[in-house]
Design an enzyme around this catalytic site. Structure first.
Site, PDB file in Angstrom:
ATOM      1  N   CYS A 379     -44.655  48.986  57.957  1.00 43.22           N
ATOM      2  CA  CYS A 379     -45.291  49.570  56.975  1.00 43.22           C
ATOM      3  C   CYS A 379     -46.491  50.400  57.169  1.00 43.22           C
ATOM      4  CB  CYS A 379     -45.534  48.576  55.802  1.00 43.22           C
ATOM      5  SG  CYS A 379     -45.887  49.359  54.226  1.00 43.22           S
ATOM      6  N   HIS A 503     -40.274  46.428  55.166  1.00 44.77           N
ATOM      7  CA  HIS A 503     -40.819  45.297  55.690  1.00 44.77           C
ATOM      8  C   HIS A 503     -39.403  44.415  55.966  1.00 44.77           C
ATOM      9  CE1 HIS A 503     -45.003  45.082  54.329  1.00 44.77           C
ATOM     10  NE2 HIS A 503     -44.431  46.019  53.579  1.00 44.77           N
ATOM     11  N   GLU A 505     -39.189  41.949  57.818  1.00 46.19           N
ATOM     12  CA  GLU A 505     -39.549  40.496  57.988  1.00 46.19           C
ATOM     13  C   GLU A 505     -38.845  39.741  56.646  1.00 46.19           C
ATOM     14  OE1 GLU A 505     -43.421  42.131  56.496  1.00 46.19           O
ATOM     15  OE2 GLU A 505     -41.722  42.858  57.522  1.00 46.19           O
TER      16      GLU A 505
END
Length: 534
Positions: A379, A503, A505
């Site tokens: 990001c 993102h 994750e």
């Protein structure tokens, strides 16, 4: 529908979220479909406008819901995808009840906590549970018993206990057992916590005792006696070496069997996948060192999903990743500090907002690029990687993001067109799932094994399309795009230089790591072996 309601006592931050996620994991291993709801008593509508210092990271769901980090644990442990409806707050409940009152839904009635607020809470729990198609719904009530803000939620679940058949609902209370200077475990705070709960009309069927060391038999006996629960339902949730071991710790004590007995459930299925994953994690021998350069480095919960995704990559590559948090501003204060990155096998720049620490992060990015150290940017990390490349490779002096400098001569990062003029801060960013098409032959395609991906987003700024061709002529490649939105930037020929606007994750799971994190750890392992001449 079967409901398992979890409350907490003595103090906040005990690990109710991990406890409930572990219970759900064990029930899923038995073949049941499980969903989870997190209730947060704060008045915020959602977690989106909170500082990471307040509640840790803001976890983003597929539908763009900005929620408490516990939902991230639910998704990882249960390997599922939840929606914004699975996290509700005092703010959401009151907002809906007030909207109904204004519409005239309660015409002629005095709107009160009971029954209107409590009815709204019960209706939401039941609707979310039913919509999920699950067999069992886990409900975590945030905060601590005795907090004034959680009272309506506790009253709502008390009413549910009265309305549901006894075999359809079970209450679990998570509490703290401390040790005195002599190492004796003290149960009095737990006794008072359960007493407070019972004064509200709720009696837990199970007490989960959090402690540093396994619960002593004498402490178990006291809790069972004074809290009026069978001794086999006093569960010792002592500190484990890793949170992924918690399901195994509570499973060994027979909690899953006891819950199934109470809820009149039967199963002959036993999935050993989680146990096998933990065994792989514990058997790793190799170790690599990763530097995460951020500005919330003294609170690891700020980067919880990133830390977990790194761990997932480590499990898959058979190595343990030692994470070192580096404060970006210290690099700005002493530029010589960047040399310490030579001791690391990889550098990661996470997401964030605001200009503080950005120059320090770009110093780390420049060092990674010039010294060919495996790098992952997420990001804001991608945006800063583009700015650093523009300044130092494409020679666009003073290139910047309009977030940090509105008058920059080269706005290589600019606000999303639809964000111009947005006044409200909450829930207005580009949030949740968006697709991206990947360029054939790119690092991205090799990582994902496909040219079409869906990932979660949380941002207001993006790479300015007007500079894409100019930057690519100097060697950076924008290998993932959503129409004219740049989703991935990579530098071919490096060991690993990869950055994403999204993102990754948030979709990473133990046993199924996020491709960018898996690629980073793999590159780190290879880089370490090269340095050691193996």
């Amino acid at each position: 529908m079967k409901y398992i309601v979890v409350t907490g006592g003595v103090m906040s931050g005990l690990g109710k979220g991990i406890t409930i996620a572990s219970i759900g994991r064990n029930l899923k291993n038995k073949g049941y479909k499980v969903t989870a709801i997190k209730i947060d008593p704060y008045i915020n509508i959602d977690a989106g406008t909170m500082s990471p210092y307040q509640h840790g990271e803001v976890f983003v769901l597929k539908d763009g819901g900005e929620v408490d980090l516990d939902l991230g644990n639910y998704e990882r442990f249960l390997d599922t995808e939840l929606t914004r409806d699975h996290n509700f707050t005092t703010g959401k409940i009151y907002q809906e009840v007030i909207a109904k009152e204004r519409r005239g839904d309660y015409l002629g009635k005095t709107v009160q906590i009971i029954p209107h607020i409590t009815n709204e809470i019960k209706n939401r729990i039941r609707k979310v549970a039913a919509r999920s198609g699950a067999d069992i719904c886990l409900v975590e009530i945030g905060g601590t018993v005795g907090d004034i803000e959680s009272m309506p939620f506790l009253e709502a679940v008390r009413q549910m206990h009265r309305e549901e058949p006894s075999e359809n609902i079970v209450f679990i209370h998570v509490t703290l057992v401390m040790e005195d200077l002599q190492g004796e475990q003290k149960t009095k705070p737990s006794q008072h916590s359960v007493k407070e709960l019972r004064a509200l009309g709720l009696s837990p069927e199970v007490v989960v005792a959090r402690s540093k060391t396994p619960l002593q038999e004498s402490a178990k006996e006291k809790i069972a006696l004074f809290c009026d629960v069978p001794q086999e339902l006093v569960i010792s949730a002592y500190d484990a070496a890793d949170i992924y071991e918690v399901p195994l710790v509570i499973e060994e004590q027979g909690l899953t069997t006891q819950l199934m007995k109470h809820l009149k459930l039967e199963s002959h299925i036993e999935d050993h996948g989680w146990k096998d994953m933990v065994a792989r994690m514990k058997s790793t021998k190799d170790e690599v060192k990763l530097a995460i350069v951020g500005k919330y480095t003294n609170l690891e919960d700020s980067y919880l999903s990133i830390l977990e995704a790194v761990k997932h990559g480590g499990i898959d590559n058979g190595c343990r990743v030692e994470v070192n948090m580096v404060e970006a501003e210290t690099l700005e204060e002493d530029p010589e500090e960047v040399k310490k990155f030579l001791q690391f096998d990889g550098i990661l720049i996470p997401g964030g907002f605001g200009g503080r620490g950005t120059e320090g992060k770009m110093m780390a990015i420049k060092f990674a690029r010039e010294n060919n150290i495996p790098f992952l940017g997420i990001c804001l990390g991608m945006q800063l990687a583009v700015i650093e490349f523009a300044r130092n490779v494409a020679k666009l002096d003073n290139a910047n993001s309009t977030e940090f400098d509105e008058d920059t001569p080269y706005p290589v990062i600019d606000i999303l067109p639809e964000q111009t003029g947005v006044a409200d801060m909450g829930g207005t960013m580009r949030l949740g799932d968006y697709e991206a098409l990947l360029k054939e032959g790119s690092i991205a395609v090799k990582l994902y094994g496909t040219n079409y991906i869906i990932e979660r987003h949380r941002h207001r700024y993006e790479v300015n399309p007007e500079f894409v061709d100019r930057l690519e002529s100097f060697g950076i490649a924008f290998s993932g795009k959503n129409k004219n939105r740049m989703e991935i930037a990579e530098i071919p020929g490096k060991r690993f230089f990869f950055a994403s606007q999204f993102h990754p994750e948030f979709r990473s799971r133990p046993g199924r790591p996020s491709p960018p994190f898996n690629g980073l750890v793999r590159a780190m392992c290879k880089y370490k072996k090269e340095r050691e001449g193996l």
